[in-house]
Design an enzyme around this catalytic site. Structure first.
Site, PDB file in Angstrom:
ATOM      1  CB  SER A  50     -67.650  -0.173  14.471  1.00 28.74           C
ATOM      2  OG  SER A  50     -66.855  -0.121  13.141  1.00 28.74           O
ATOM      3  CG  ASP A  82     -68.044   1.162  19.028  1.00 23.89           C
ATOM      4  OD1 ASP A  82     -68.861   1.533  20.071  1.00 23.89           O
ATOM      5  OD2 ASP A  82     -67.607   2.215  18.314  1.00 23.89           O
ATOM      6  CG  ASP A 104     -76.434   2.540  20.044  1.00 25.28           C
ATOM      7  OD1 ASP A 104     -77.477   3.193  20.409  1.00 25.28           O
ATOM      8  OD2 ASP A 104     -75.949   3.119  19.033  1.00 25.28           O
ATOM      9  CD  GLU A 134     -74.978   5.970  22.688  1.00 22.28           C
ATOM     10  OE1 GLU A 134     -74.893   7.013  22.410  1.00 22.28           O
ATOM     11  OE2 GLU A 134     -74.962   4.905  22.029  1.00 22.28           O
ATOM     12  N   GLY A 179     -67.677  11.517  14.964  1.00 23.61           N
ATOM     13  CA  GLY A 179     -66.989  11.973  13.775  1.00 23.61           C
ATOM     14  C   GLY A 179     -65.842  13.396  14.105  1.00 23.61           C
ATOM     15  N   GLY A 210     -67.508   9.229  21.064  1.00 16.52           N
ATOM     16  CA  GLY A 210     -67.362  10.352  20.170  1.00 16.52           C
ATOM     17  C   GLY A 210     -66.457  11.388  20.957  1.00 16.52           C
ATOM     18  CB  ALA A 211     -64.318  10.813  23.639  1.00 13.41           C
ATOM     19  CB  ILE A 253     -60.072   7.422  21.113  1.00 13.85           C
ATOM     20  CG1 ILE A 253     -60.129   8.277  22.486  1.00 13.85           C
ATOM     21  CG2 ILE A 253     -59.077   8.106  20.070  1.00 13.85           C
ATOM     22  CD1 ILE A 253     -58.991   8.128  23.211  1.00 13.85           C
ATOM     23  CG  ASP A 254     -63.032   5.183  14.871  1.00 11.15           C
ATOM     24  OD1 ASP A 254     -61.931   4.612  14.457  1.00 11.15           O
ATOM     25  OD2 ASP A 254     -64.039   5.101  14.508  1.00 11.15           O
TER      26      ASP A 254
END
Length: 307
Positions: A50, A82, A104, A134, A179, A210-211, A253-254
């Site tokens: 990111s 990302d 993005d 996106e 988040g 966001g998963a 996944i973060d």
């Protein structure tokens, strides 16, 4: 094994009705934990960087860490940007050796998003680099990405966007969010919307941002040892497994990795107040990353033994 493109990964994932995990990296321990998990599960892998990670570690350090990992790992691995928000950032990482970028433009108007994405696509494809875009906007805050509301992806616009930009994959908004605080009430994803988009873009790889699922046991552990992670709620893992059977080929996944690391480190400090060697607490943190990623690969993504 050298870095690879996502194309073959996504073709196989689409046919096999599973998804490739895209895990955010910030330091050596996270990279090591993710790769070790993928090696044991024989899973293809996307490591993504990111804007926050580039500022924290520096792009040069991230790339050198990746080079060190690739010398030991016998896995197909994609190095992905990302949430790149400008053409200049995407160009910089493409020139630096990334094999995939996300531009993005979701904060822009539809036409502005198309123009920006098309600019990145033209530059990236000339270098054989994959482009994720996106359409729609996810609520929540994570790293340097934030929005106060969800703007769901409109299926007709998604089809037009892909046709006009030539982007290789598309992140869509169907109810996930960035988040740890994703839902106030019962979790819900718009699977009807996903089904419509997937039918309008056959064999086209879709992406969920966001998963993270914000597993309750790690929220509880963090809070037990001094944390204040109240009312955190993520995307149920069975929702994500279902999405992977409906054209979603990449799942980001973060937060789950951050939460696992933080909970384990908090526990270590509470139980070992005399310790001050960073290696003493980063070692169990690295193991927590490995365990979390291995769980995701087996239970959520379905990508075990897909090499």
């Amino acid at each position: 094994m050298p870095l690879t493109s996502p194309k073959e990964m996504f073709d196989r994932a689409y046919d096999g009705k599973y998804a490739i995990g895209a895990f955010n990296v910030n330091n050596m321990e996270i990279i090591q934990g993710i790769i070790k998990a993928a090696e044991e599960e024989q899973s293809p892998l996307i490591l993504q960087v990111s804007a926050g990670a580039r500022k924290y570690a520096g792009q040069g350090y991230i790339i050198k860490l990746m080079e060190a990992a690739l010398e030991e790992a016998d896995l197909p691995i994609v190095l992905h940007l990302d949430h790149g928000q400008t053409f200049e950032i995407c160009k910089e990482v493409i020139d630096g050796g990334f094999t995939s970028v996300m531009i993005d433009g979701s904060h822009l108007s539809f036409e502005e998003n198309i123009a920006l994405t098309k600019q990145v696509v033209e530059y990236a494809h000339d270098k054989n680099v994959w482009v994720e875009a996106e359409l729609g906007r996810l609520a929540g805050v994570e790293d340097e990405v934030s929005s106060e509301e969800n703007v769901y992806t409109v299926p007709d616009e998604a089809a037009e966007f892909v046709e006009r930009t030539g982007c290789d994959s598309l992140a869509i908004a169907i109810g996930t969010s960035h988040g740890a605080y994703k839902f106030k009430g019962e979790p819900k994803l718009d699977f009807d919307r996903l089904e419509t988009i997937s039918s309008m873009l056959p064999r086209y790889p879709l992406v969920l941002h966001g998963a993270s699922s914000v597993l309750p046991e790690f929220v509880a552990m963090a809070n037990e040892y001094g944390g204040q992670v109240a009312d955190a709620k993520g995307v149920p893992e069975d929702f994500l497994r279902k999405a992977a059977t409906m054209g979603v080929c990449k799942i980001n996944i973060d937060t789950d990795i951050r939460l696992a690391m933080t909970a384990v480190i908090r526990k270590f400090f509470k139980e070992n107040p005399q310790e001050f060697d960073p290696r003493s607490y980063l070692k169990p943190a690295r193991q927590a990353v490995k365990d979390m990623v291995q769980h995701k690969i087996k239970t959520v993504l379905g990508s075990s033994n897909k090499i």
